[in-house]
Structure formats: C-alpha cells, structure tokens
Design a protein around this motif. Sequence first.
Motif, PDB file in Angstrom:
ATOM      1  N   ALA A 194      28.323  56.749 -29.296  1.00  0.00           N
ATOM      2  CA  ALA A 194      29.095  57.433 -30.054  1.00  0.00           C
ATOM      3  C   ALA A 194      27.737  56.944 -31.299  1.00  0.00           C
ATOM      4  CB  ALA A 194      30.203  55.975 -30.186  1.00  0.00           C
ATOM      5  N   GLY A 195      27.306  55.415 -31.386  1.00  0.00           N
ATOM      6  CA  GLY A 195      26.406  55.226 -32.504  1.00  0.00           C
ATOM      7  C   GLY A 195      25.859  56.677 -33.271  1.00  0.00           C
ATOM      8  N   ALA A 196      25.147  57.073 -32.305  1.00  0.00           N
ATOM      9  CA  ALA A 196      24.295  57.642 -32.036  1.00  0.00           C
ATOM     10  C   ALA A 196      24.463  59.304 -32.331  1.00  0.00           C
ATOM     11  CB  ALA A 196      23.456  58.089 -30.523  1.00  0.00           C
ATOM     12  N   VAL A 197      26.203  59.757 -32.568  1.00  0.00           N
ATOM     13  CA  VAL A 197      26.228  60.778 -33.201  1.00  0.00           C
ATOM     14  C   VAL A 197      26.335  60.414 -34.327  1.00  0.00           C
ATOM     15  CG1 VAL A 197      28.657  62.246 -32.287  1.00  0.00           C
ATOM     16  CG2 VAL A 197      27.187  61.588 -30.909  1.00  0.00           C
ATOM     17  N   THR A 198      27.037  59.361 -34.486  1.00  0.00           N
ATOM     18  CA  THR A 198      27.392  59.714 -35.910  1.00  0.00           C
ATOM     19  C   THR A 198      26.530  58.960 -36.904  1.00  0.00           C
ATOM     20  OG1 THR A 198      29.676  58.220 -35.278  1.00  0.00           O
ATOM     21  CG2 THR A 198      28.877  56.994 -37.513  1.00  0.00           C
ATOM     22  N   ALA A 199      25.497  58.590 -36.593  1.00  0.00           N
ATOM     23  CA  ALA A 199      24.493  58.635 -37.048  1.00  0.00           C
ATOM     24  C   ALA A 199      23.341  59.642 -37.548  1.00  0.00           C
ATOM     25  CB  ALA A 199      22.834  57.685 -36.447  1.00  0.00           C
ATOM     26  N   LEU A 200      23.531  61.224 -36.068  1.00  0.00           N
ATOM     27  CA  LEU A 200      23.070  62.640 -36.454  1.00  0.00           C
ATOM     28  C   LEU A 200      24.631  63.086 -37.502  1.00  0.00           C
ATOM     29  CD1 LEU A 200      21.578  64.934 -35.501  1.00  0.00           C
ATOM     30  CD2 LEU A 200      23.329  65.178 -33.621  1.00  0.00           C
ATOM     31  N   GLY A 201      25.514  63.280 -37.590  1.00  0.00           N
ATOM     32  CA  GLY A 201      26.455  62.894 -38.218  1.00  0.00           C
ATOM     33  C   GLY A 201      26.168  62.993 -39.685  1.00  0.00           C
ATOM     34  N   ASP A 202      26.131  61.408 -40.134  1.00  0.00           N
ATOM     35  CA  ASP A 202      25.839  60.982 -41.002  1.00  0.00           C
ATOM     36  C   ASP A 202      24.448  61.896 -41.877  1.00  0.00           C
ATOM     37  OD1 ASP A 202      27.573  59.144 -41.557  1.00  0.00           O
ATOM     38  OD2 ASP A 202      26.357  57.500 -40.611  1.00  0.00           O
ATOM     39  N   LEU A 203      23.120  61.908 -41.118  1.00  0.00           N
ATOM     40  CA  LEU A 203      22.353  63.340 -41.811  1.00  0.00           C
ATOM     41  C   LEU A 203      22.546  63.979 -42.079  1.00  0.00           C
ATOM     42  CD1 LEU A 203      18.668  62.997 -42.238  1.00  0.00           C
ATOM     43  CD2 LEU A 203      19.403  63.753 -39.279  1.00  0.00           C
ATOM     44  N   LEU A 204      23.068  64.909 -41.138  1.00  0.00           N
ATOM     45  CA  LEU A 204      23.921  66.224 -41.456  1.00  0.00           C
ATOM     46  C   LEU A 204      24.750  66.851 -42.564  1.00  0.00           C
ATOM     47  CD1 LEU A 204      23.610  67.639 -37.624  1.00  0.00           C
ATOM     48  CD2 LEU A 204      21.318  67.937 -39.500  1.00  0.00           C
ATOM     49  N   PHE A 205      25.803  65.593 -42.685  1.00  0.00           N
ATOM     50  CA  PHE A 205      26.730  65.474 -43.124  1.00  0.00           C
ATOM     51  C   PHE A 205      26.979  64.668 -44.018  1.00  0.00           C
ATOM     52  CE2 PHE A 205      27.442  68.023 -38.708  1.00  0.00           C
ATOM     53  CZ  PHE A 205      27.267  69.220 -39.538  1.00  0.00           C
ATOM     54  N   LEU A 206      25.709  64.520 -44.913  1.00  0.00           N
ATOM     55  CA  LEU A 206      25.976  63.226 -45.429  1.00  0.00           C
ATOM     56  C   LEU A 206      27.618  63.140 -46.126  1.00  0.00           C
ATOM     57  CD1 LEU A 206      24.523  60.554 -46.294  1.00  0.00           C
ATOM     58  CD2 LEU A 206      23.595  61.727 -48.808  1.00  0.00           C
ATOM     59  N   PRO A 207      28.120  61.954 -46.622  1.00  0.00           N
ATOM     60  CA  PRO A 207      29.373  61.823 -47.614  1.00  0.00           C
ATOM     61  C   PRO A 207      29.217  61.754 -48.981  1.00  0.00           C
ATOM     62  CG  PRO A 207      29.370  60.220 -45.921  1.00  0.00           C
ATOM     63  CD  PRO A 207      28.217  61.046 -45.813  1.00  0.00           C
ATOM     64  N   ALA A 208      29.744  62.622 -49.680  1.00  0.00           N
ATOM     65  CA  ALA A 208      29.551  63.225 -50.785  1.00  0.00           C
ATOM     66  C   ALA A 208      29.392  62.035 -51.928  1.00  0.00           C
ATOM     67  CB  ALA A 208      30.768  64.800 -51.418  1.00  0.00           C
ATOM     68  N   VAL A 217      36.261  61.250 -43.862  1.00  0.00           N
ATOM     69  CA  VAL A 217      37.430  61.057 -42.802  1.00  0.00           C
ATOM     70  C   VAL A 217      38.162  62.692 -42.738  1.00  0.00           C
ATOM     71  CG1 VAL A 217      39.140  60.265 -41.245  1.00  0.00           C
ATOM     72  CG2 VAL A 217      37.407  58.870 -42.028  1.00  0.00           C
ATOM     73  N   LYS A 218      39.315  62.899 -43.799  1.00  0.00           N
ATOM     74  CA  LYS A 218      39.434  64.060 -44.037  1.00  0.00           C
ATOM     75  C   LYS A 218      38.490  65.419 -43.824  1.00  0.00           C
ATOM     76  CE  LYS A 218      43.767  61.983 -46.453  1.00  0.00           C
ATOM     77  NZ  LYS A 218      43.886  62.009 -48.041  1.00  0.00           N
ATOM     78  N   ARG A 219      37.448  64.887 -44.301  1.00  0.00           N
ATOM     79  CA  ARG A 219      37.227  66.639 -44.865  1.00  0.00           C
ATOM     80  C   ARG A 219      36.099  66.439 -42.422  1.00  0.00           C
ATOM     81  NH1 ARG A 219      30.793  66.359 -47.180  1.00  0.00           N
ATOM     82  NH2 ARG A 219      30.590  65.260 -45.029  1.00  0.00           N
ATOM     83  N   ASP A 220      35.907  65.222 -42.217  1.00  0.00           N
ATOM     84  CA  ASP A 220      35.553  65.605 -40.604  1.00  0.00           C
ATOM     85  C   ASP A 220      36.695  65.851 -39.630  1.00  0.00           C
ATOM     86  OD1 ASP A 220      32.875  64.170 -41.394  1.00  0.00           O
ATOM     87  OD2 ASP A 220      33.365  62.117 -40.593  1.00  0.00           O
ATOM     88  N   PHE A 221      37.657  66.089 -39.947  1.00  0.00           N
ATOM     89  CA  PHE A 221      38.513  66.462 -39.474  1.00  0.00           C
ATOM     90  C   PHE A 221      39.448  68.245 -40.211  1.00  0.00           C
ATOM     91  CE2 PHE A 221      38.728  62.957 -37.564  1.00  0.00           C
ATOM     92  CZ  PHE A 221      38.585  63.581 -35.858  1.00  0.00           C
ATOM     93  N   ALA A 222      38.253  68.853 -41.043  1.00  0.00           N
ATOM     94  CA  ALA A 222      38.397  69.797 -41.887  1.00  0.00           C
ATOM     95  C   ALA A 222      38.773  71.089 -40.853  1.00  0.00           C
ATOM     96  CB  ALA A 222      38.027  70.945 -43.218  1.00  0.00           C
ATOM     97  N   ALA A 223      39.296  72.236 -41.008  1.00  0.00           N
ATOM     98  CA  ALA A 223      39.123  73.339 -40.032  1.00  0.00           C
ATOM     99  C   ALA A 223      38.040  74.136 -40.227  1.00  0.00           C
ATOM    100  CB  ALA A 223      40.101  74.731 -40.933  1.00  0.00           C
ATOM    101  N   THR A 224      36.821  73.295 -41.115  1.00  0.00           N
ATOM    102  CA  THR A 224      35.380  74.148 -40.654  1.00  0.00           C
ATOM    103  C   THR A 224      34.625  73.164 -40.387  1.00  0.00           C
ATOM    104  OG1 THR A 224      35.264  73.342 -43.703  1.00  0.00           O
ATOM    105  CG2 THR A 224      36.033  75.770 -43.020  1.00  0.00           C
TER     106      THR A 224
END
Length: 343
Positions: A194-208, A217-224
């Motif tokens: 799960a950490g590997a997936v989260t690290a990938l998400g942090d790379l591709l979708f860096l928090p603003a 978290v809200k953005r992670d569950f947005a429609a897009t």
Amino acid sequence: MSGTLSALPGRQADRARWLVRLAWIALAYNLLVIVWGAVVRITGAGAGCGDHWPLCNGVVVPESPTMHTLIEFSHRLTSAASGLFAIGLAALAFRVTPRGHPARFGALLSLGLIILEGLVGGVQVLLGLTADSTDPARGFVQGIHLANTFALLGALLLTALWAGGGPRLRLRGQGRVGSLSFIGLGLLLLLGMAGAVTALGDLLFLPADGSTPIETVKRDFAATATVIENLRIVHPLLAVVSSAYLAWLAVWLRRLRPDAEVARWGGVLWGLIAVQMLAGFANVALKAPAWMQLTHLLLACAMWLALVMLVYRAMTAPGARLPAPAPETGASSPGTSSAGARV
C-alpha cells in the motif's frame, strides 16, 4: 542447530567464512539497490531507456544518454550486479555446505527472487508503466514489486543467519506463535505494498501547496480522481492497524518465548515502529519530499528485517526446539495413541 561450518578444515573453513560475509554483503548491497530504484521513480527516470528491456533504447550501451537515461541505465547495471551476487552466493553455498543445509535453500530462494525482481521491472518498462503513467495497473505492479523486494530481503537475511550456523527454521508445530507471527508478516507486507501505491500517488498527484491533508483526501475521492488517488488513503489507515498489531505481537512473543534474542528484537521493532510513525506524519506534513520518501522506504525495509528477525528468533528459541514431553503411561494401554503430544 542447522550445523556450524566453523569446524571445517583449512580452506573449507575460509570458504565458509566467505559465505557468511557474502550473504551479509549481498543483503546490504540490495538495500542500496532498492534506494536507487526509488530514486528512479522519484526522478521520473523509469522511461529513460524508452520501452526497451533488457536493452536500453534498443542498444546494449546507450549513446549520448540524457540524465534520465543515465539514472535508469545505472539502476539496471546495479540490479544486474545483484544477480551476480546471488549467483555467487548460491554457488558458494553449494560448495561449502552439506546436502540439506538450509543455507542452500536460502541462497537458491534469493536467486529466484532476484530473477523475479528483474522480470517484474522489465514488465513495468515494456508495458509503459513508468514516468508519468497513471494507469491503475502501474499501482498493482508497483505493489508486487515491493512485495517481492521484501521477500528477497527476508531470504537474504535468513541465508546469512543459516550460513553463520543459525538454527534451521521449523514451521510446523509452532502453534499460535506461528499463526500470529505470519499474520504480522502478512500485515507488514500489505502495508509495504500500500505504501508503494501511496508513494506513486504522491509522485503523480502531488498535494497542492498550502492544502491540508483533509483537502487532499477530498480531492482523492473527487469525481475526476484516478484509482491510484483513491487508494492513497489505504496506507495511513493500514499503518495504524499494523503498527498496533506488531507492537502487541512483540510483547506477546516475548512472554510466550522468553529469550534474550526475542526480547532484543522485540525492542528493536518497537523503536522502529515509533520512528516510522513519526516519519509518516512528517512525510504527510511536508508533502512527501524526495529525501523523506527515501527515509520512509529505508525505515520500512528496516522494520521488515526486524520483524523477520523477531519471528525467526521466536520460532527457534530454545523452548520452541525442545521435543514434546512423552505422555504419562500409567493408565495407558499398549495401543493408546499419543496424538496430543505436540509443541
């Protein structure tokens, strides 16, 4: 005991000592390779050799390479060196240990896992699951890659212990120690995936910049949002559950298998859990900078190795290796079964 090799004569004893050294060197070297692999991901250099594997941009040695090509190609070279270490380890294990020695099994298992590690990396490149790819399959492959990495580290650690004369690991007859220990290993393995997936998400979708964890978290569950973003929350939640279980397991194993080594590695695991939790909070607060991701990964590897050591010491503690006492025969008939005599 699995049998000490120190009593071997002359040159054989020297080779046996080299087997122990080589196993520990291979373990340390693979930790460095893992860190460099994370650098490849963080820098987005995974596509530095294009979609070619095992060649780099269609050739053996890339010409006029870019920085990304140099990073990816160097990772492939260091990974190939891991394979050479594994081959040497297996060859030496078969040269200096007798038939049936567990170091042979550990060395062969390590070699097989290194080959699998290379194949998983190759699939990732050939399918284009590198650089800026947001394909959900990339998260799945990344998790498999991490699980195989943990298994490889565990195999190398056990090989080093067995080569040094450590007891053979007996899985049967361990009772609740075995079942609860394997639950702990499984939880930490899932946490790492799960950490590997989260690290990938942090790379591709860096928090603003300026955003709070709740907003992320809200953005992670947005429609897009993508599947990788949806799964980013799993890691911190699983971390809390896993850490609590592992802390309890360390205490429980110490009570059930009172042994100095069990107590020692239980304490090490407790310390690493505390440091890793702090690192996790810092990673979120700082929005996952590269140095913090590498620190988090190294601590995860250390936690995994400490847990493997704890479980190994608990399962090979003197009390765990004692044969079951013979049943009382006072009122037994000659044909009475002693099925209850188990450890």
